[in-house]
Design a protein around this motif. Structure first.
Motif, PDB file in Angstrom:
ATOM      1  N   SER A  43     -13.267  28.578  -7.626  1.00 53.78           N
ATOM      2  CA  SER A  43     -13.849  27.481  -6.860  1.00 53.78           C
ATOM      3  C   SER A  43     -14.206  26.318  -7.769  1.00 53.78           C
ATOM      4  O   SER A  43     -14.347  26.473  -8.978  1.00 53.78           O
ATOM      5  CB  SER A  43     -15.100  27.973  -6.129  1.00 53.78           C
ATOM      6  N   PHE A  44     -14.381  25.174  -7.182  1.00 55.54           N
ATOM      7  CA  PHE A  44     -14.626  23.942  -7.936  1.00 55.54           C
ATOM      8  C   PHE A  44     -15.931  23.299  -7.473  1.00 55.54           C
ATOM      9  O   PHE A  44     -16.151  23.113  -6.282  1.00 55.54           O
ATOM     10  CB  PHE A  44     -13.441  22.996  -7.723  1.00 55.54           C
ATOM     11  N   TRP A  45     -16.803  22.975  -8.435  1.00 57.05           N
ATOM     12  CA  TRP A  45     -18.135  22.427  -8.155  1.00 57.05           C
ATOM     13  C   TRP A  45     -18.391  21.173  -8.970  1.00 57.05           C
ATOM     14  O   TRP A  45     -17.828  20.984 -10.044  1.00 57.05           O
ATOM     15  CB  TRP A  45     -19.213  23.457  -8.501  1.00 57.05           C
ATOM     16  N   GLU A  46     -19.280  20.341  -8.459  1.00 52.96           N
ATOM     17  CA  GLU A  46     -19.724  19.146  -9.176  1.00 52.96           C
ATOM     18  C   GLU A  46     -21.245  19.196  -9.289  1.00 52.96           C
ATOM     19  O   GLU A  46     -21.941  19.581  -8.349  1.00 52.96           O
ATOM     20  CB  GLU A  46     -19.276  17.888  -8.434  1.00 52.96           C
ATOM     21  N   THR A  56     -15.953  17.983  -2.866  1.00 54.00           N
ATOM     22  CA  THR A  56     -15.389  17.400  -1.651  1.00 54.00           C
ATOM     23  C   THR A  56     -13.918  17.031  -1.798  1.00 54.00           C
ATOM     24  O   THR A  56     -13.296  16.568  -0.847  1.00 54.00           O
ATOM     25  CB  THR A  56     -16.180  16.141  -1.249  1.00 54.00           C
ATOM     26  N   GLN A  57     -13.366  17.208  -2.998  1.00 59.15           N
ATOM     27  CA  GLN A  57     -11.935  17.006  -3.214  1.00 59.15           C
ATOM     28  C   GLN A  57     -11.477  17.953  -4.314  1.00 59.15           C
ATOM     29  O   GLN A  57     -12.296  18.569  -4.989  1.00 59.15           O
ATOM     30  CB  GLN A  57     -11.639  15.557  -3.596  1.00 59.15           C
ATOM     31  N   GLY A  58     -10.173  18.097  -4.424  1.00 55.98           N
ATOM     32  CA  GLY A  58      -9.638  19.029  -5.400  1.00 55.98           C
ATOM     33  C   GLY A  58      -9.683  18.473  -6.807  1.00 55.98           C
ATOM     34  O   GLY A  58      -9.792  17.261  -7.017  1.00 55.98           O
ATOM     35  N   THR A 141      -8.032  13.258 -14.567  1.00 62.76           N
ATOM     36  CA  THR A 141      -8.619  14.029 -13.471  1.00 62.76           C
ATOM     37  C   THR A 141      -9.354  15.251 -14.032  1.00 62.76           C
ATOM     38  O   THR A 141      -9.223  15.581 -15.217  1.00 62.76           O
ATOM     39  CB  THR A 141      -7.527  14.523 -12.511  1.00 62.76           C
ATOM     40  N   THR A 142     -10.079  15.918 -13.172  1.00 63.66           N
ATOM     41  CA  THR A 142     -10.750  17.149 -13.583  1.00 63.66           C
ATOM     42  C   THR A 142      -9.735  18.207 -14.009  1.00 63.66           C
ATOM     43  O   THR A 142      -9.958  18.953 -14.965  1.00 63.66           O
ATOM     44  CB  THR A 142     -11.618  17.697 -12.441  1.00 63.66           C
ATOM     45  N   ALA A 143      -8.612  18.269 -13.314  1.00 61.94           N
ATOM     46  CA  ALA A 143      -7.574  19.244 -13.667  1.00 61.94           C
ATOM     47  C   ALA A 143      -7.075  18.999 -15.082  1.00 61.94           C
ATOM     48  O   ALA A 143      -6.831  19.945 -15.848  1.00 61.94           O
ATOM     49  CB  ALA A 143      -6.422  19.176 -12.665  1.00 61.94           C
ATOM     50  N   GLU A 144      -6.928  17.747 -15.441  1.00 54.99           N
ATOM     51  CA  GLU A 144      -6.469  17.417 -16.792  1.00 54.99           C
ATOM     52  C   GLU A 144      -7.541  17.739 -17.827  1.00 54.99           C
ATOM     53  O   GLU A 144      -7.237  18.220 -18.933  1.00 54.99           O
ATOM     54  CB  GLU A 144      -6.071  15.943 -16.844  1.00 54.99           C
ATOM     55  N   ASP A 191     -12.829  26.021  -2.935  1.00 50.59           N
ATOM     56  CA  ASP A 191     -11.426  26.235  -3.253  1.00 50.59           C
ATOM     57  C   ASP A 191     -11.023  25.395  -4.453  1.00 50.59           C
ATOM     58  O   ASP A 191     -11.342  24.229  -4.531  1.00 50.59           O
ATOM     59  CB  ASP A 191     -10.608  25.832  -2.020  1.00 50.59           C
ATOM     60  N   ALA A 192     -10.290  25.986  -5.385  1.00 49.53           N
ATOM     61  CA  ALA A 192      -9.843  25.235  -6.549  1.00 49.53           C
ATOM     62  C   ALA A 192      -8.392  24.798  -6.409  1.00 49.53           C
ATOM     63  O   ALA A 192      -7.722  24.571  -7.390  1.00 49.53           O
ATOM     64  CB  ALA A 192     -10.008  26.079  -7.805  1.00 49.53           C
ATOM     65  N   ARG A 193      -7.901  24.725  -5.187  1.00 49.94           N
ATOM     66  CA  ARG A 193      -6.579  24.144  -5.002  1.00 49.94           C
ATOM     67  C   ARG A 193      -6.627  22.731  -5.546  1.00 49.94           C
ATOM     68  O   ARG A 193      -7.546  21.972  -5.273  1.00 49.94           O
ATOM     69  CB  ARG A 193      -6.212  24.142  -3.512  1.00 49.94           C
ATOM     70  N   THR A 194      -5.627  22.351  -6.336  1.00 43.92           N
ATOM     71  CA  THR A 194      -5.758  21.134  -7.125  1.00 43.92           C
ATOM     72  C   THR A 194      -5.806  19.859  -6.300  1.00 43.92           C
ATOM     73  O   THR A 194      -6.345  18.862  -6.747  1.00 43.92           O
ATOM     74  CB  THR A 194      -4.592  21.015  -8.125  1.00 43.92           C
TER      75      THR A 194
END
Length: 244
Positions: A43-46, A56-58, A141-144, A191-194
Motif C-alpha cells: 500500500s501507498f501512504w503520504e 489519493t493517487q498512485g 514521481t514517488t515510484a522513481e 493500493d500501490a498500483r503505480t
C-alpha cells in the motif's frame, strides 16, 4: 373433504416450504461469510503532519516535494477501512537530515514496512522495516524515488507494485481467505498500483474488487436467489392447486 380439512392438509405443506426457504437463506448467509476474502499487497501512504494519510493517487503519478515523507506497507487487508499504516518513526529530519539539498533535486523520506509474519506469504519472512532518503530530480514521481533506494522492485502486467527490495519473492495482490479478522494492526492500507488511487487490488484485475467501493454479487448469490424464487413459485402453485 370440507374447507377446514383442506386448510389443515395444506398448512403442513406451507410450513415445510417456509422452513425450506429459511434454510436456504441461512445457507446463503453462511456462504457469504465463509467466502469473505482479503488481499495481500503493498500500500501507498503520504505523511500529513504527524499522521499517515491514505494516498489519493498512485506512486507513478504522485510527485512529492522536497521534505515530504511517504510510506509503503505490505499487509493483508479487506478494504481501506481494514488496512494498516506503515509503522515506526516517520520524521523527515531523522531520515533525510544527513542528505544535503541540491539545486534541481529534491529529497523524499521513505518508510518501508514489510508487514508482520501473519501478513507474509507461506514460506517467507518479512524483512525488518527500513527508511531511506531518496534524492531525485525535482520532477520525479514517488515510484522513481522508491526505485532509487529500494531495488529490486517487481510489478505485474497491470502496473501493480508486487515487491519492494525483492519482497515478497512471488505473488501479487492475491486474495486471502480470512476468518473473523486480519492481523493488520487495526490501521488503514492503500493500493500501490503505480497509476491508480488507493484501493485494494482485485484477484484478477488491476482495480479494487471486494475491498473497493463495492463488489459485484457472486455466482452463489444468483444461484441462491434462483432457488428461493423457484421454491416460492412452487409454494404459490401448490396453494392454488389445493384451493382448486
Amino acid at each position: 373433504m370440507d374447507a377446514r380439512s383442506s386448510v389443515s392438509a395444506l398448512a403442513p405443506r406451507r410450513r415445510g416450504v417456509l422452513l425450506l426457504l429459511c434454510g436456504v437463506l441461512l445457507v446463503l448467509g453462511s456462504a457469504g461469510q465463509a467466502h469473505a476474502a482479503a488481499y495481500r499487497y503493498w500500500s501507498f501512504w503520504e505523511r500529513d503532519g504527524s499522521a499517515w494519510a491514505y494516498a489519493t493517487q498512485g506512486p507513478s503519478t504522485a510527485r512529492p516535494s522536497d521534505g515530504d515523507v511517504q510510506g509503503f506497507r505490505f499487509a493483508v487487508s479487506r478494504d481501506s477501512a481494514d488496512a494498516a499504516r506503515p509503522r515506526g518513526a516517520a520524521d523527515f529530519a531523522a531520515i533525510c537530515g544527513g542528505t544535503a539539498a541540491r539545486g534541481g533535486e529534491k529529497r523524499v523520506a521513505l518508510v518501508i514496512d514489510f508487514g508482520t509474519a501473519a501478513d507474509a506469504p507461506a514460506g517467507e519472512t518479512p524483512p525488518a522495516a527500513r527508511t531511506a532518503c531518496a534524492r531525485v530530480p525535482d520532477d520525479a514521481t514517488t515510484a522513481e524515488a522508491l526505485a532509487s533506494v529500494a531495488k529490486p522492485l517487481r510489478y505485474d502486467t497491470n502496473a501493480l507494485l508486487c515487491a519492494i527490495v525483492g519482497y515478497p519473492g512471488k505473488g501479487c495482490g492475491e486474495a486471502v481467505a480470512v476468518d473473523g479478522g486480519t492481523d493488520t494492526d487495526t490501521e488503514p492500507t492503500a493500493d500501490a498500483r503505480t497509476d491508480a488511487p488507493s484501493s485494494p487490488p482485485a484477484a484478477a484485475s488491476d482495480e479494487g474488487a471486494e475491498g473497493a467501493e463495492g463488489e459485484g454479487p457472486s455466482v452463489g448469490l444468483f444461484v441462491g436467489v434462483g432457488v428461493v424464487a423457484v421454491l416460492g413459485a412452487a409454494a404459490v402453485w401448490q396453494a392454488r392447486r389445493r384451493r382448486g
